[in-house]
Design a protein around this motif. Structure first.
Motif, PDB file in Angstrom:
ATOM      1  N   TYR A 201       0.839  -1.203   0.000  1.00  0.00           N
ATOM      2  CA  TYR A 201       0.000   0.000   0.000  1.00  0.00           C
ATOM      3  C   TYR A 201       0.876   1.256   0.000  1.00  0.00           C
ATOM      4  O   TYR A 201       0.701   2.181  -0.801  1.00  0.00           O
ATOM      5  N   VAL A 202       1.867   1.278   0.897  1.00  0.00           N
ATOM      6  CA  VAL A 202       2.748   2.450   1.000  1.00  0.00           C
ATOM      7  C   VAL A 202       3.651   2.556  -0.226  1.00  0.00           C
ATOM      8  O   VAL A 202       3.915   3.652  -0.732  1.00  0.00           O
ATOM      9  N   ASP A 203       4.119   1.393  -0.728  1.00  0.00           N
ATOM     10  CA  ASP A 203       4.975   1.413  -1.912  1.00  0.00           C
ATOM     11  C   ASP A 203       4.264   2.070  -3.091  1.00  0.00           C
ATOM     12  O   ASP A 203       4.872   2.843  -3.852  1.00  0.00           O
ATOM     13  N   GLU A 204       2.969   1.757  -3.269  1.00  0.00           N
ATOM     14  CA  GLU A 204       2.211   2.354  -4.370  1.00  0.00           C
ATOM     15  C   GLU A 204       2.177   3.874  -4.240  1.00  0.00           C
ATOM     16  O   GLU A 204       2.374   4.602  -5.215  1.00  0.00           O
ATOM     17  N   LEU A 205       1.916   4.355  -3.028  1.00  0.00           N
ATOM     18  CA  LEU A 205       1.861   5.804  -2.812  1.00  0.00           C
ATOM     19  C   LEU A 205       3.225   6.452  -3.074  1.00  0.00           C
ATOM     20  O   LEU A 205       3.315   7.517  -3.706  1.00  0.00           O
ATOM     21  N   ALA A 206       4.285   5.819  -2.597  1.00  0.00           N
ATOM     22  CA  ALA A 206       5.620   6.396  -2.753  1.00  0.00           C
ATOM     23  C   ALA A 206       6.045   6.411  -4.213  1.00  0.00           C
ATOM     24  O   ALA A 206       6.628   7.387  -4.706  1.00  0.00           O
ATOM     25  N   GLU A 207       5.773   5.312  -4.929  1.00  0.00           N
ATOM     26  CA  GLU A 207       6.206   5.214  -6.314  1.00  0.00           C
ATOM     27  C   GLU A 207       5.477   6.190  -7.225  1.00  0.00           C
ATOM     28  O   GLU A 207       6.040   6.675  -8.200  1.00  0.00           O
ATOM     29  N   VAL A 208       4.241   6.494  -6.926  1.00  0.00           N
ATOM     30  CA  VAL A 208       3.499   7.437  -7.750  1.00  0.00           C
ATOM     31  C   VAL A 208       3.830   8.880  -7.381  1.00  0.00           C
ATOM     32  O   VAL A 208       3.483   9.819  -8.102  1.00  0.00           O
ATOM     33  N   GLY A 209       4.515   9.069  -6.223  1.00  0.00           N
ATOM     34  CA  GLY A 209       4.933  10.420  -5.839  1.00  0.00           C
ATOM     35  C   GLY A 209       3.920  11.170  -5.010  1.00  0.00           C
ATOM     36  O   GLY A 209       3.833  12.410  -5.097  1.00  0.00           O
ATOM     37  N   ALA A 210       3.146  10.469  -4.193  1.00  0.00           N
ATOM     38  CA  ALA A 210       2.191  11.148  -3.313  1.00  0.00           C
ATOM     39  C   ALA A 210       2.945  12.088  -2.368  1.00  0.00           C
ATOM     40  O   ALA A 210       4.057  11.793  -1.928  1.00  0.00           O
ATOM     41  N   ALA A 211       2.324  13.238  -2.056  1.00  0.00           N
ATOM     42  CA  ALA A 211       2.986  14.220  -1.191  1.00  0.00           C
ATOM     43  C   ALA A 211       3.021  13.743   0.256  1.00  0.00           C
ATOM     44  O   ALA A 211       4.031  13.916   0.947  1.00  0.00           O
ATOM     45  N   ALA A 212       1.927  13.137   0.738  1.00  0.00           N
ATOM     46  CA  ALA A 212       1.861  12.669   2.126  1.00  0.00           C
ATOM     47  C   ALA A 212       0.609  11.822   2.303  1.00  0.00           C
ATOM     48  O   ALA A 212      -0.320  11.875   1.486  1.00  0.00           O
ATOM     49  N   LEU A 213       0.601  11.053   3.382  1.00  0.00           N
ATOM     50  CA  LEU A 213      -0.567  10.237   3.735  1.00  0.00           C
ATOM     51  C   LEU A 213      -1.104  10.740   5.067  1.00  0.00           C
ATOM     52  O   LEU A 213      -0.365  10.828   6.052  1.00  0.00           O
ATOM     53  N   VAL A 214      -2.409  11.062   5.079  1.00  0.00           N
ATOM     54  CA  VAL A 214      -3.077  11.516   6.302  1.00  0.00           C
ATOM     55  C   VAL A 214      -4.117  10.459   6.691  1.00  0.00           C
ATOM     56  O   VAL A 214      -5.013  10.140   5.899  1.00  0.00           O
ATOM     57  N   ILE A 215      -3.994   9.888   7.911  1.00  0.00           N
ATOM     58  CA  ILE A 215      -4.906   8.840   8.368  1.00  0.00           C
ATOM     59  C   ILE A 215      -5.628   9.315   9.615  1.00  0.00           C
ATOM     60  O   ILE A 215      -5.028   9.875  10.530  1.00  0.00           O
ATOM     61  N   GLU A 216      -6.932   9.095   9.607  1.00  0.00           N
ATOM     62  CA  GLU A 216      -7.775   9.505  10.738  1.00  0.00           C
ATOM     63  C   GLU A 216      -7.820   8.369  11.768  1.00  0.00           C
ATOM     64  O   GLU A 216      -8.130   7.224  11.435  1.00  0.00           O
ATOM     65  N   LEU A 217      -7.490   8.671  13.026  1.00  0.00           N
ATOM     66  CA  LEU A 217      -7.506   7.661  14.104  1.00  0.00           C
ATOM     67  C   LEU A 217      -8.787   7.814  14.916  1.00  0.00           C
ATOM     68  O   LEU A 217      -8.777   8.154  16.091  1.00  0.00           O
ATOM     69  N   VAL A 218      -9.909   7.541  14.266  1.00  0.00           N
ATOM     70  CA  VAL A 218     -11.192   7.715  14.934  1.00  0.00           C
ATOM     71  C   VAL A 218     -12.028   6.436  14.850  1.00  0.00           C
ATOM     72  O   VAL A 218     -12.592   5.981  15.849  1.00  0.00           O
ATOM     73  N   ARG A 219     -12.072   5.813  13.685  1.00  0.00           N
ATOM     74  CA  ARG A 219     -12.959   4.674  13.482  1.00  0.00           C
ATOM     75  C   ARG A 219     -12.234   3.346  13.696  1.00  0.00           C
ATOM     76  O   ARG A 219     -12.475   2.636  14.672  1.00  0.00           O
ATOM     77  N   ARG A 220     -11.316   2.993  12.805  1.00  0.00           N
ATOM     78  CA  ARG A 220     -10.685   1.679  12.888  1.00  0.00           C
ATOM     79  C   ARG A 220      -9.483   1.679  13.841  1.00  0.00           C
ATOM     80  O   ARG A 220      -9.297   0.733  14.612  1.00  0.00           O
ATOM     81  N   TYR A 221      -8.682   2.721  13.771  1.00  0.00           N
ATOM     82  CA  TYR A 221      -7.462   2.765  14.580  1.00  0.00           C
ATOM     83  C   TYR A 221      -7.516   3.925  15.571  1.00  0.00           C
ATOM     84  O   TYR A 221      -8.141   4.962  15.296  1.00  0.00           O
ATOM     85  N   HIS A 222      -6.853   3.738  16.700  1.00  0.00           N
ATOM     86  CA  HIS A 222      -6.694   4.823  17.665  1.00  0.00           C
ATOM     87  C   HIS A 222      -5.210   5.162  17.860  1.00  0.00           C
ATOM     88  O   HIS A 222      -4.875   6.088  18.593  1.00  0.00           O
ATOM     89  N   ARG A 223      -4.368   4.392  17.209  1.00  0.00           N
ATOM     90  CA  ARG A 223      -2.941   4.695  17.109  1.00  0.00           C
ATOM     91  C   ARG A 223      -2.460   4.146  15.776  1.00  0.00           C
ATOM     92  O   ARG A 223      -3.004   3.151  15.278  1.00  0.00           O
ATOM     93  N   PRO A 224      -1.471   4.743  15.159  1.00  0.00           N
ATOM     94  CA  PRO A 224      -1.053   4.276  13.838  1.00  0.00           C
ATOM     95  C   PRO A 224      -0.427   2.887  13.926  1.00  0.00           C
ATOM     96  O   PRO A 224       0.383   2.612  14.828  1.00  0.00           O
ATOM     97  N   PRO A 225      -0.809   1.995  13.035  1.00  0.00           N
ATOM     98  CA  PRO A 225      -0.234   0.638  13.053  1.00  0.00           C
ATOM     99  C   PRO A 225       1.286   0.700  12.874  1.00  0.00           C
ATOM    100  O   PRO A 225       1.803   1.502  12.087  1.00  0.00           O
ATOM    101  N   ASP A 226       1.978  -0.152  13.613  1.00  0.00           N
ATOM    102  CA  ASP A 226       3.443  -0.165  13.521  1.00  0.00           C
ATOM    103  C   ASP A 226       3.905  -0.455  12.101  1.00  0.00           C
ATOM    104  O   ASP A 226       4.888   0.135  11.617  1.00  0.00           O
TER     105      ASP A 226
END
Length: 561
Positions: free
Chosen positions: A92-117
């Motif tokens: 998932y992250v490799d796809e974002l990096a290879e296409v040149g995404a500026a950044a990833l913003v994840i909301e810790l409200v529904r599924r996660y309450h801390r970012p997965p390691d």
């Protein structure tokens, strides 16, 4: 008031800390927006990459978001589609990096309450900024605000670019010189702009937010470390923005825009408008080089020389840096100023013409002698020459050869030399002495024995009085001492002034003076008594003879034309 084409900004209430004119919206700019700041963003990885430009905002809940991205997007997600396994997260992250995404913003409200390691590790490994939101954020509102800003910035950039084009077009149409073009470029860009030739000599420097010392110290070495290019672009270890300057279809040199002296660490050194300004600067310089006959090297030497002798630099360090950037040694050796006064043409004739301009001829000869120097016109008919001599190089032979060159193409010229100094910033002192010598040298003054130039030791009483001839006190003194005698000769057709001259030249020896004047002693003595009566003086007094001798010398220099 700043009339730079980059100063106006939209008045959108959401545009708080949302970037500045002249560069794209960055990740850091977006995180500062109230609509996103309400979610309490935390930068987990990539804190040093928040200066990435944001081209667009993309909301995704897909496991393969890369197929819908083109690069530069700020990706927003709730984390719901994130794979459970570490390998899937890495993909998932490799796809974002290879296409040149500026950044990833994840909301810790529904599924996660801390970012997965696994996500943190993957983003850190690929250098992708990861930002978490601990509060619910309306992603649609974020998209609307950011897209409005991006589109607004693009429109503003187009308007600013248009004004840049208009400004440089106006400069070109009015025939602006290189100094005017670089000054406009520095004002528009807020960056220091430097024009250099092919041998890496900085001919013109327009500082912005810095000093000449900071901009030009070690210029040649720094410039040689920056490779040339065929078009405007970032080059070299210092990240200079450079563009080539041409003359008659050949590369002449380049114009360089230096990064800001105190970068923020977030804002990029240069934006698209900086490139536009530099490109138009190079084009305007190419045109200016075609329409202005005087080579820029000669103009640079002249301006640097004038600024040096008139002490216009902000500091000695600025002066040294500027002159060193022109290729003149400034740290060792000795320096001598020479003033060359070319003959003034009669008022009924045109100015004299030379096959080669005098300053260019002298520069060429000095280069042939291996003597570093600056040569330039200080005022109409007056050239200045600054010689930079090695520690073991006496100045007299160099000045003698220089003088003979001058007298070869201008036999009536006067060459005057100042004092030797050991610091280039003291050249103004040497120039003042050279000027005193020049101002004390009448036309057709015979040359001293054995040399072709004049120096301070040559100034005797007549030449000192000649230098002071426009001082009304000198004029009043001569009139007070001799005016009555001159008026008597004028009314009566007598030659008592000549008699007095013979007497004073003979140091008060009446017999010798009478013999020199061709008069009998009785007649000569009678004339001396008449002079004493008219001037109410005692010619036997050594003090009064001295006073009359000074007055007679002053009268002579006042009559020199």
């Amino acid at each position: 008031m700043n009339d730079s084409p980059w100063t106006d900004r939209p008045s959108d209430p959401h545009d708080r800390d949302a970037g500045t004119p002249g560069h794209a919206l960055t990740v850091a700019d977006v995180l500062a927006l109230p609509v996103l700041a309400d979610g309490r963003p935390q930068v987990v990885t990539g804190v040093d990459r928040l200066d990435r430009p944001v081209r667009w905002v993309h909301i995704t809940e897909l496991t393969d978001p890369g197929s819908f991205l083109k690069g530069g997007e700020l990706v927003l997600t709730t984390g719901m589609p994130l794979p459970d396994d570490a390998a899937g997260v890495r993909r998932y992250v490799d796809e974002l990096a290879e296409v040149g995404a500026a950044a990833l913003v994840i909301e810790l409200v529904r599924r996660y309450h801390r970012p997965p390691d696994a996500l943190v590790h993957a983003c850190r490994a690929r250098g992708l900024p990861l930002i978490t939101l601990t509060r619910d954020v309306n992603f649609l509102e974020v998209t609307q605000v950011v897209h409005t800003l991006i589109l607004g910035n693009q429109a503003d950039a187009m308007r600013r670019t248009q004004r840049v084009h208009e400004a440089f077009t106006a400069l070109t149409l009015r025939g602006a010189g290189a100094e005017d073009v670089l000054r406009a470029a520095a004002e528009m860009s807020g960056r220091t702009v430097v024009l250099e030739n092919l041998v890496h000599q900085a001919l013109i420097c327009e500082p912005s937010g810095t000093t000449l010392e900071d901009a030009l110290t070690g210029w040649e070495q720094r410039s040689r470390a920056t490779p040339p290019g065929d078009r405007a672009g970032l080059r070299g270890p210092a990240g200079w923005l450079t563009a080539p300057v041409e003359y008659q279809g050949e590369r002449w040199g380049r114009v360089t825009m230096l990064p800001a002296s105190a970068p923020t660490g977030i804002e990029p050194a240069f934006g698209p408008e900086h490139v536009t300004v530099l490109e138009r600067t190079a084009m305007a310089l190419t045109v200016a080089r075609l329409i202005h006959a005087t080579p820029w090297e000669r103009t640079a030497h002249r301006n640097a020389l004038r600024d040096l002798v008139e002490q216009r630099h902000r500091s000695p360090e600025d002066a040294r840096a500027r002159l060193a950037a022109l290729g003149l040694p400034t740290t060792t050796g000795r320096f001598v100023m020479v003033v060359v006064d070319l003959p003034a043409p009669p008022t009924t004739t045109v100015a004299p013409t030379y096959p080669t301009a005098p300053d260019a001829r002298l520069s060429q000869d000095l280069r042939g002698m291996g003597i570093p120097a600056l040569v330039g016109e200080l005022s109409p008919g007056r050239l200045g020459v600054l010689l930079a001599l090695g520690p073991a190089h006496p100045w007299q032979p160099t000045v003698e050869r220089l003088s003979r060159t001058v007298l070869g193409f201008a036999p009536q010229a006067v060459v005057s030399v100042g004092s030797e100094v050991d610091d280039i910033t003291h050249a103004a002192r040497s120039f003042r002495r050279a000027t005193r010598v020049a101002d004390a040298t009448p036309p057709h003054q015979p040359l001293p024995s054995g040399r072709s130039f004049h120096e301070l030791a040559d100034i005797d009483l007549p030449r000192l009085l000649y230098a002071l001839r426009e001082d009304t006190r000198i004029q009043e003194y001569a009139e007070q001492q001799l005016g009555r005698l001159v008026e008597h000769d004028t009314r009566n057709g007598s030659t008592l002034l000549a008699t007095l001259r013979h007497y004073l030249d003979a140091a008060g020896n009446k017999t010798g003076a009478a013999r020199q004047s061709g008069l009998s002693r009785e007649t000569f003595y009678q004339r001396l008594r008449t002079i004493e009566r008219i001037l109410d003086c005692d010619l036997e007094s050594g003090e009064q003879r001295t006073a009359l001798h000074v007055a007679l010398t002053a009268l002579d220099v006042l009559r020199v034309r």
